[in-house]
Design a protein around this motif. Structure first.
Motif, PDB file in Angstrom:
ATOM      1  N   ARG A  28       0.840  -1.224   0.078  1.00  0.00           N
ATOM      2  CA  ARG A  28       0.085  -0.067   0.103  1.00  0.00           C
ATOM      3  C   ARG A  28       0.792   1.223  -0.044  1.00  0.00           C
ATOM      4  NH1 ARG A  28      -1.530   2.582   4.413  1.00  0.00           N
ATOM      5  NH2 ARG A  28      -1.302   0.548   5.722  1.00  0.00           N
ATOM      6  N   LEU A  29       1.954   1.131   0.946  1.00  0.00           N
ATOM      7  CA  LEU A  29       2.776   2.633   0.988  1.00  0.00           C
ATOM      8  C   LEU A  29       3.506   2.633   0.082  1.00  0.00           C
ATOM      9  CD1 LEU A  29       3.473   2.312   4.935  1.00  0.00           C
ATOM     10  CD2 LEU A  29       2.397   4.063   3.733  1.00  0.00           C
ATOM     11  N   THR A  30       3.928   1.650  -0.957  1.00  0.00           N
ATOM     12  CA  THR A  30       4.667   1.886  -2.075  1.00  0.00           C
ATOM     13  C   THR A  30       3.907   1.804  -3.436  1.00  0.00           C
ATOM     14  OG1 THR A  30       4.973  -0.540  -2.179  1.00  0.00           O
ATOM     15  CG2 THR A  30       6.697   0.465  -1.054  1.00  0.00           C
ATOM     16  N   SER A  31       2.734   1.696  -3.275  1.00  0.00           N
ATOM     17  CA  SER A  31       1.782   1.613  -4.544  1.00  0.00           C
ATOM     18  C   SER A  31       2.218   0.408  -5.407  1.00  0.00           C
ATOM     19  CB  SER A  31       1.794   2.987  -5.095  1.00  0.00           C
ATOM     20  OG  SER A  31       1.271   3.936  -4.502  1.00  0.00           O
ATOM     21  N   ARG A  32       2.509  -0.548  -5.138  1.00  0.00           N
ATOM     22  CA  ARG A  32       3.130  -1.533  -5.780  1.00  0.00           C
ATOM     23  C   ARG A  32       2.223  -2.803  -5.304  1.00  0.00           C
ATOM     24  NH1 ARG A  32       5.126  -1.927 -10.302  1.00  0.00           N
ATOM     25  NH2 ARG A  32       6.633  -0.444  -9.705  1.00  0.00           N
ATOM     26  N   ALA A  33       0.944  -2.852  -6.112  1.00  0.00           N
ATOM     27  CA  ALA A  33      -0.056  -3.664  -5.500  1.00  0.00           C
ATOM     28  C   ALA A  33       0.200  -4.939  -6.184  1.00  0.00           C
ATOM     29  CB  ALA A  33      -1.324  -3.306  -6.315  1.00  0.00           C
ATOM     30  N   ALA A  34       1.241  -5.235  -7.125  1.00  0.00           N
ATOM     31  CA  ALA A  34       1.718  -6.682  -7.363  1.00  0.00           C
ATOM     32  C   ALA A  34       2.798  -6.768  -7.983  1.00  0.00           C
ATOM     33  CB  ALA A  34       0.537  -7.256  -8.524  1.00  0.00           C
ATOM     34  N   GLY A  35       3.246  -7.985  -8.169  1.00  0.00           N
ATOM     35  CA  GLY A  35       4.834  -8.061  -8.541  1.00  0.00           C
ATOM     36  C   GLY A  35       5.779  -7.682  -7.390  1.00  0.00           C
ATOM     37  N   ALA A  36       7.333  -8.192  -7.784  1.00  0.00           N
ATOM     38  CA  ALA A  36       8.277  -8.203  -6.690  1.00  0.00           C
ATOM     39  C   ALA A  36       8.352  -6.807  -6.578  1.00  0.00           C
ATOM     40  CB  ALA A  36       9.369  -8.695  -7.385  1.00  0.00           C
ATOM     41  N   MET A  37       8.608  -6.277  -5.319  1.00  0.00           N
ATOM     42  CA  MET A  37       8.966  -5.040  -5.011  1.00  0.00           C
ATOM     43  C   MET A  37      10.513  -4.864  -4.923  1.00  0.00           C
ATOM     44  SD  MET A  37       6.406  -4.775  -1.626  1.00  0.00           S
ATOM     45  CE  MET A  37       6.443  -6.662  -1.275  1.00  0.00           C
ATOM     46  N   LEU A  38      10.754  -3.933  -5.844  1.00  0.00           N
ATOM     47  CA  LEU A  38      12.344  -3.866  -6.132  1.00  0.00           C
ATOM     48  C   LEU A  38      12.819  -2.562  -5.400  1.00  0.00           C
ATOM     49  CD1 LEU A  38      12.248  -4.315  -9.987  1.00  0.00           C
ATOM     50  CD2 LEU A  38      12.496  -6.164  -8.024  1.00  0.00           C
ATOM     51  N   ASP A  71       5.761 -11.728  -3.549  1.00  0.00           N
ATOM     52  CA  ASP A  71       5.816 -10.950  -2.032  1.00  0.00           C
ATOM     53  C   ASP A  71       7.118 -11.118  -1.512  1.00  0.00           C
ATOM     54  OD1 ASP A  71       2.928 -10.592  -2.569  1.00  0.00           O
ATOM     55  OD2 ASP A  71       2.595 -12.084  -1.018  1.00  0.00           O
ATOM     56  N   LEU A  72       7.860 -10.265  -2.379  1.00  0.00           N
ATOM     57  CA  LEU A  72       9.510 -10.084  -2.059  1.00  0.00           C
ATOM     58  C   LEU A  72      10.012  -8.784  -2.157  1.00  0.00           C
ATOM     59  CD1 LEU A  72      10.604 -13.243  -4.291  1.00  0.00           C
ATOM     60  CD2 LEU A  72      10.198 -13.393  -1.801  1.00  0.00           C
ATOM     61  N   LEU A  73      10.737  -8.256  -1.337  1.00  0.00           N
ATOM     62  CA  LEU A  73      11.500  -7.056  -1.700  1.00  0.00           C
ATOM     63  C   LEU A  73      12.952  -7.315  -2.041  1.00  0.00           C
ATOM     64  CD1 LEU A  73      11.707  -4.050  -1.401  1.00  0.00           C
ATOM     65  CD2 LEU A  73      11.880  -4.210   1.148  1.00  0.00           C
ATOM     66  N   VAL A  74      13.218  -7.180  -3.298  1.00  0.00           N
ATOM     67  CA  VAL A  74      14.353  -7.482  -3.949  1.00  0.00           C
ATOM     68  C   VAL A  74      15.314  -6.483  -4.092  1.00  0.00           C
ATOM     69  CG1 VAL A  74      15.528  -8.768  -5.879  1.00  0.00           C
ATOM     70  CG2 VAL A  74      13.088  -9.405  -5.234  1.00  0.00           C
ATOM     71  N   GLY A  85      23.215   2.811 -16.496  1.00  0.00           N
ATOM     72  CA  GLY A  85      22.860   3.653 -15.246  1.00  0.00           C
ATOM     73  C   GLY A  85      21.733   2.827 -14.664  1.00  0.00           C
ATOM     74  N   ALA A  86      21.216   3.464 -13.500  1.00  0.00           N
ATOM     75  CA  ALA A  86      20.428   3.040 -12.389  1.00  0.00           C
ATOM     76  C   ALA A  86      18.982   2.865 -13.362  1.00  0.00           C
ATOM     77  CB  ALA A  86      20.108   4.052 -11.260  1.00  0.00           C
ATOM     78  N   SER A  87      18.640   3.713 -14.009  1.00  0.00           N
ATOM     79  CA  SER A  87      17.187   3.571 -14.665  1.00  0.00           C
ATOM     80  C   SER A  87      17.176   2.199 -15.526  1.00  0.00           C
ATOM     81  CB  SER A  87      16.795   4.478 -15.390  1.00  0.00           C
ATOM     82  OG  SER A  87      16.443   5.810 -14.715  1.00  0.00           O
ATOM     83  N   ALA A  88      18.273   1.876 -16.211  1.00  0.00           N
ATOM     84  CA  ALA A  88      18.409   0.803 -16.902  1.00  0.00           C
ATOM     85  C   ALA A  88      18.607  -0.306 -15.979  1.00  0.00           C
ATOM     86  CB  ALA A  88      19.462   0.713 -18.044  1.00  0.00           C
ATOM     87  N   GLY A  89      19.021  -0.188 -14.924  1.00  0.00           N
ATOM     88  CA  GLY A  89      19.356  -1.335 -13.840  1.00  0.00           C
ATOM     89  C   GLY A  89      17.911  -1.777 -13.353  1.00  0.00           C
ATOM     90  N   VAL A  90      17.159  -0.713 -13.000  1.00  0.00           N
ATOM     91  CA  VAL A  90      15.808  -1.092 -12.633  1.00  0.00           C
ATOM     92  C   VAL A  90      14.925  -1.698 -13.695  1.00  0.00           C
ATOM     93  CG1 VAL A  90      13.629   0.088 -11.550  1.00  0.00           C
ATOM     94  CG2 VAL A  90      15.785   0.736 -10.932  1.00  0.00           C
ATOM     95  N   ALA A  91      15.144  -1.268 -14.816  1.00  0.00           N
ATOM     96  CA  ALA A  91      14.103  -1.691 -15.957  1.00  0.00           C
ATOM     97  C   ALA A  91      14.560  -3.208 -16.086  1.00  0.00           C
ATOM     98  CB  ALA A  91      14.392  -1.147 -17.134  1.00  0.00           C
ATOM     99  N   SER A  92      15.752  -3.561 -16.053  1.00  0.00           N
ATOM    100  CA  SER A  92      16.241  -4.830 -16.291  1.00  0.00           C
ATOM    101  C   SER A  92      15.689  -5.767 -15.091  1.00  0.00           C
ATOM    102  CB  SER A  92      17.889  -5.036 -16.271  1.00  0.00           C
ATOM    103  OG  SER A  92      18.382  -4.785 -14.929  1.00  0.00           O
TER     104      SER A  92
END
Lengths: 418, 418
Positions: free
Chosen positions: A141-151, A360-363, A375-382
């Motif tokens: 709820r606090l991260t607005s990440r309703a589904a999928g791995a939390m990154l 249901d993981l924080l990776v 860079g970091a954006s590409a890292g997150v996208a990967s």
């Protein structure tokens, strides 16, 4: 008064007959001393003695006996021993529980190995301790990440950034689409970067990001400090609109965590630094399965479990057992969010999902995001591409075919794990 | 800002070149991650990096490498490595200090052994932490034992006595001339014998004894419990006229001890239960010399060191080093009183005095007093006779010739140690 009991599981080694060694442990940790004394009646023993429930012999490992062990090491045997303790001996108090199930017993010279591997606690502990306040649902709820791995990621370099540099890094990471950013465990409240200044530098960046996108990444400020400073540190974060605090559980103690939990308004991110000191030896200490129950009772919402293919010593099997442990039911308490970190990157998503069956993981990836060639954006996208692919049931090769950021990551981090 | 540094001493083993392994540790615990990242400039490294000060090779011991260690075990080498950390990285905060000097490093797979053995702390820690409030002088004053070894015992059986039985035992022990009596570490605040009831049962006995003799033995009530209960537990003891509280330091955490110290009006008796979990392995964890400094900063007045010929695993050499450590100067703080316990009796007095050269000791005998063939009074007399003889420069045989209680003790506990 109650007839509830705590059952503790140990792995031990001894040159004594196994049953005798188990009795030495049970006696030392309840009614016994080295000579029988007055008033240690059979009645006292019956009511208060720890009882050996069962003994299952195990094969010896490669390790030799601990220092100071008595007896002929060639006659050593290894066993899993379960001992039950009357709850009335200590009550549902974690500090006093520990004195019984994990007190002087590590010093018993008849034991050449002694590790507390698991606990079976009665419900009274869940009445006394609050447990996680947010867990997976609150964090989603606090991260607005309703589904999928939390990154997420860790601020790097771990220490040494000025507040202005920190704000720049956070801006970049928030823009990269991360759900979660954390201070390193080495970044406490030192004069080079006091918590107050970090909060002042970071929170406006996060608010600006939220105003722009509608989503504010969760930033775990490391508030680890003396007990008497925890509440003020927490309040500083909350007053600035922060949504998470991080503590090194072993540095403030389980009881310090409980103290914080009773005052906390945001999720508590539990770092396990120093856990290796009690757990890396196969011969000594406390295993993750036992320890994490106490951490959960004391109220951590997130707990570091390590990840597969990590840069530390733990095997994948141990890591997967830890991830399972923090998610299992425990006395009706909310589960903790397993935090996978150390050497993590997108190429581990498919193997991790295959082994855990959950998002249901924080990776967390540190170098895996900061060190991406684009860079970091590409890292997150990967990482996002890889996790979405894994959760959709694809194989890693399909993800690679579709995701340029993941392909580029493999140039630095090597092939993906299938 | 300051240029003060903390120096941590480790014993480590590795199959890497020693200098490289030491750098891995220093990097992991300060500025490094597994790939070099943006903003990790040479300037940041120069100011914030931990620095390997020196490496002294040591012979390998009999132990194999810890689980998960990489590299060929046949090429393993052992060394004492000293690493210095800028104080500015964490400030004089013990929880945050620990994240640096004792955090993730136990998990480094390049290290087949890693133990923090000593610390050299800058003065800033003594400005922030209060240290012992009473130490030897305060304990001697409160026990009216101006000179000679302070003698004490532990309530036995450890658990299981009703309040009335406890009062009986305390009456007998106070009458026997003990300076100090303590709860067992297993006796916390459980429903079978709540602290409140123990205080109510014990204190009138002690007051009656004081009215009769002018001297009140110090009773260390075990107040170990959740942080939020420590102050109330302490106040309960003080309100009833008690002169000491005991805590299991590892159960409430160092920071919990500091929290208590800032509120305590009486000496804090520090029990070390569970210390073996971080210290018994020669390959892993934290040694007594390092740990006791933190305990002293956090304000314990008494600290368990174990005694010679103890029933646990420690060698006499280790015990004597621990006794020396708690008495050594540390940043201008008061020394702690070493607490010798486990298997202690009168027959160890001469050997202990010969090895330590002091009577500024709190010597606890459980079975050695409760188990004396002529009862607790004779047990205490046997110890008092032996210690007075030792401190007067006599040998053990002279003490035996003069003391019937000591002679009788040898019938149960074996020959005296010369």
């Amino acid at each position: 008064m109650t007839d509830q009991r705590v059952v503790a599981t140990y792995h031990l080694e001894t040159s004594l007959p196994l049953a005798h060694a188990a009795e030495v442990l049970a006696g030392e940790q309840s009614t016994g001393t080295f000579v029988r004394v007055a008033r240690e009646s059979d009645q006292v023993r019956a009511r208060f003695a720890a009882v050996v429930q069962d003994i299952q012999e195990l094969p010896l490992g490669p390790e030799g006996p601990l220092p100071g062990t008595v007896g002929d090491p060639r006659t050593r045997r290894r066993a899993r021993v379960r001992v039950s303790f009357p709850l009335d001996n200590f009550g549902p108090s974690i500090p006093n529980l520990l004195a019984a199930v994990a007190g002087n017993l590590f010093e018993i010279k008849e034991l050449g190995a002694i590790k507390l591997t698991d606990l079976d606690l009665p419900p009274a502990f869940a009445d006394r301790y609050a447990g996680p306040q947010f867990g997976v649902p609150g964090t989603r709820r606090l991260t607005s990440r309703a589904a999928g791995a939390m990154l997420g990621t860790i601020i790097k370099p771990s220490i040494g950034l000025t507040p202005d540099e920190l704000a720049e890094v956070v801006d970049e990471l928030a823009g990269a689409g991360l759900d979660f950013i954390k201070d390193d465990e080495l970044q406490g409240n030192g004069p080079a970067a006091p918590l107050r200044e970090r909060v002042r530098a970071v929170m406006p960046v996060l608010h600006r990001h939220a105003d722009r996108t509608g989503v504010m990444p969760m930033y775990a400020f490391n508030i680890t400090d003396d007990i008497d400073r925890l509440e003020a540190n927490h309040d500083l974060v909350v007053a600035a609109g922060g949504t998470c605090v991080m503590v090194c559980v072993n540095m403030i103690g389980l009881s310090g965590l409980d103290h914080l939990r009773r005052r906390s308004q945001v999720p508590i991110h539990g770092h396990r630094a120093m856990f290796g000191a009690i757990s890396r030896s196969a011969q000594l200490g406390i295993g993750f399965r036992a320890w994490q129950q106490l951490v959960r009772l004391c109220g951590a919402d997130h707990l570091h479990t390590n990840g597969i293919s990590n840069k530390f010593y733990e095997s994948d099997a141990q890591v997967l057992d830890s991830i399972a442990a923090v998610r299992e039911p425990l006395l009706g308490l909310t589960s903790m969010v397993p935090v996978l970190s150390s050497g993590q990157w997108g190429g581990l998503a498919h193997a991790t999902y295959a082994a855990t069956g959950t998002t249901d993981l924080l990776v967390l990836a540190g170098g895996g995001i900061h060190g991406h060639p684009d860079g970091a954006s590409a890292g997150v996208a990967s990482m996002r591409d890889a996790w979405e692919s894994a959760a959709a049931g694809e194989d890693a090769q399909s993800a690679l075919a579709r995701s340029e950021p993941l392909r580029r990551a493999t140039e630095i981090f090597g092939p993906v794990r299938e």
